[in-house]
Write an enzyme that holds these catalytic residues in place. Structure first.
Site, PDB file in Angstrom:
ATOM      1  N   VAL A 139      42.798  35.496  41.399  1.00 38.43           N
ATOM      2  CA  VAL A 139      42.070  34.292  41.006  1.00 38.43           C
ATOM      3  C   VAL A 139      40.615  34.746  40.926  1.00 38.43           C
ATOM      4  O   VAL A 139      39.979  34.976  41.950  1.00 38.43           O
ATOM      5  CB  VAL A 139      42.256  33.141  42.024  1.00 38.43           C
ATOM      6  CG1 VAL A 139      41.369  31.968  41.675  1.00 38.43           C
ATOM      7  CG2 VAL A 139      43.722  32.712  42.080  1.00 38.43           C
ATOM      8  N   PRO A 140      40.081  34.937  39.715  1.00 42.28           N
ATOM      9  CA  PRO A 140      38.825  35.664  39.519  1.00 42.28           C
ATOM     10  C   PRO A 140      37.546  34.890  39.863  1.00 42.28           C
ATOM     11  O   PRO A 140      36.749  34.550  38.989  1.00 42.28           O
ATOM     12  CB  PRO A 140      38.873  36.024  38.034  1.00 42.28           C
ATOM     13  CG  PRO A 140      39.644  34.903  37.419  1.00 42.28           C
ATOM     14  CD  PRO A 140      40.685  34.532  38.445  1.00 42.28           C
ATOM     15  N   CYS A 141      37.337  34.674  41.136  1.00 37.05           N
ATOM     16  CA  CYS A 141      36.123  33.972  41.565  1.00 37.05           C
ATOM     17  C   CYS A 141      34.870  34.800  41.291  1.00 37.05           C
ATOM     18  O   CYS A 141      33.760  34.249  41.247  1.00 37.05           O
ATOM     19  CB  CYS A 141      36.224  33.560  43.032  1.00 37.05           C
ATOM     20  SG  CYS A 141      36.649  34.906  44.133  1.00 37.05           S
ATOM     21  N   HIS A 142      35.018  36.110  41.085  1.00 37.35           N
ATOM     22  CA  HIS A 142      33.853  36.939  40.763  1.00 37.35           C
ATOM     23  C   HIS A 142      33.255  36.567  39.407  1.00 37.35           C
ATOM     24  O   HIS A 142      32.107  36.906  39.136  1.00 37.35           O
ATOM     25  CB  HIS A 142      34.222  38.437  40.799  1.00 37.35           C
ATOM     26  CG  HIS A 142      35.230  38.852  39.783  1.00 37.35           C
ATOM     27  ND1 HIS A 142      36.584  38.650  39.960  1.00 37.35           N
ATOM     28  CD2 HIS A 142      35.091  39.463  38.573  1.00 37.35           C
ATOM     29  CE1 HIS A 142      37.230  39.110  38.903  1.00 37.35           C
ATOM     30  NE2 HIS A 142      36.344  39.617  38.052  1.00 37.35           N
ATOM     31  N   ARG A 143      33.983  35.829  38.588  1.00 39.93           N
ATOM     32  CA  ARG A 143      33.487  35.407  37.266  1.00 39.93           C
ATOM     33  C   ARG A 143      32.699  34.109  37.320  1.00 39.93           C
ATOM     34  O   ARG A 143      32.313  33.583  36.278  1.00 39.93           O
ATOM     35  CB  ARG A 143      34.661  35.267  36.292  1.00 39.93           C
ATOM     36  CG  ARG A 143      35.364  36.579  36.026  1.00 39.93           C
ATOM     37  CD  ARG A 143      36.493  36.434  35.038  1.00 39.93           C
ATOM     38  NE  ARG A 143      37.252  37.685  34.976  1.00 39.93           N
ATOM     39  CZ  ARG A 143      38.538  37.758  34.710  1.00 39.93           C
ATOM     40  NH1 ARG A 143      39.231  36.650  34.455  1.00 39.93           N
ATOM     41  NH2 ARG A 143      39.149  38.926  34.692  1.00 39.93           N
TER      42      ARG A 143
END
Length: 172
Positions: A139-143
């Site tokens: 789940v790409p929270c870095h984006r």
């Protein structure tokens, strides 16, 4: 719950999985021991020496390790893995579902996510949900970045966030 730790180009990464899917991703740390401590702190069984454990948990770990290694080599842009988010709040799950729509190589603001889930005044709550994400990368929270375009926060540390975004072609 089964767990595994493996070395990548960015450092040691940890995984935990249940029969339903990957339940934890520990982002890169300098030592295996640091990752093992983080996994132990999140509950579950002892860390497996390698992702060869039997059953669905082992298959989920093996698939996640392979997918993460491929992503970190720049050969994959998405993850198609079962994720176990049991025990998380409906709001968090809604945020994480929206994060999975952010394309590789793109960023969105906490406010954008809040508007997309129908809670336009909940940007800070979106940030808290990102910080509580048990499966970063998948789940790409870095984006997700701050409204002013700065990096904002990241549960895996800002250096890791910068490295992941750089891998995706975004520089800060």
């Amino acid at each position: 719950m089964k767990q595994a730790v493996f070395k990548t180009s960015l450092g040691w990464i940890g995984l935990a999985a249940t029969a339903r899917g990957v339940s934890t991703v520990v982002l890169p740390k300098a030592t295996r021991r640091a990752v093992e401590r983080d996994l132990t702190g999140r509950g579950g069984s002892r860390t497996a020496p390698a992702p060869t454990t039997a059953g669905r948990e082992g298959r989920h770990i093996k698939a996640a390790q392979s997918a993460i290694e491929t992503y970190l080599k720049g050969k994959s842009r998405s993850f198609n893995l079962p994720i176990d988010l049991d025990g998380q709040t409906p709001f968090q799950k809604k945020v994480w579902q929206m994060l999975q729509t952010i394309p590789y190589g793109r960023v969105r603001s906490y406010g954008w996510v809040a508007r997309k889930i129908g809670r336009p005044r909940a940007a800070r709550a979106v940030g808290a949900a990102c910080g509580a994400n048990p499966v970063p990368l998948l789940v790409p929270c870095h984006r997700v970045v701050a409204g002013d375009g700065s990096l904002g926060g990241f549960s895996g540390g800002l250096p890791n966030k910068k490295r992941l975004l750089t891998l995706e072609g975004i520089t800060f």
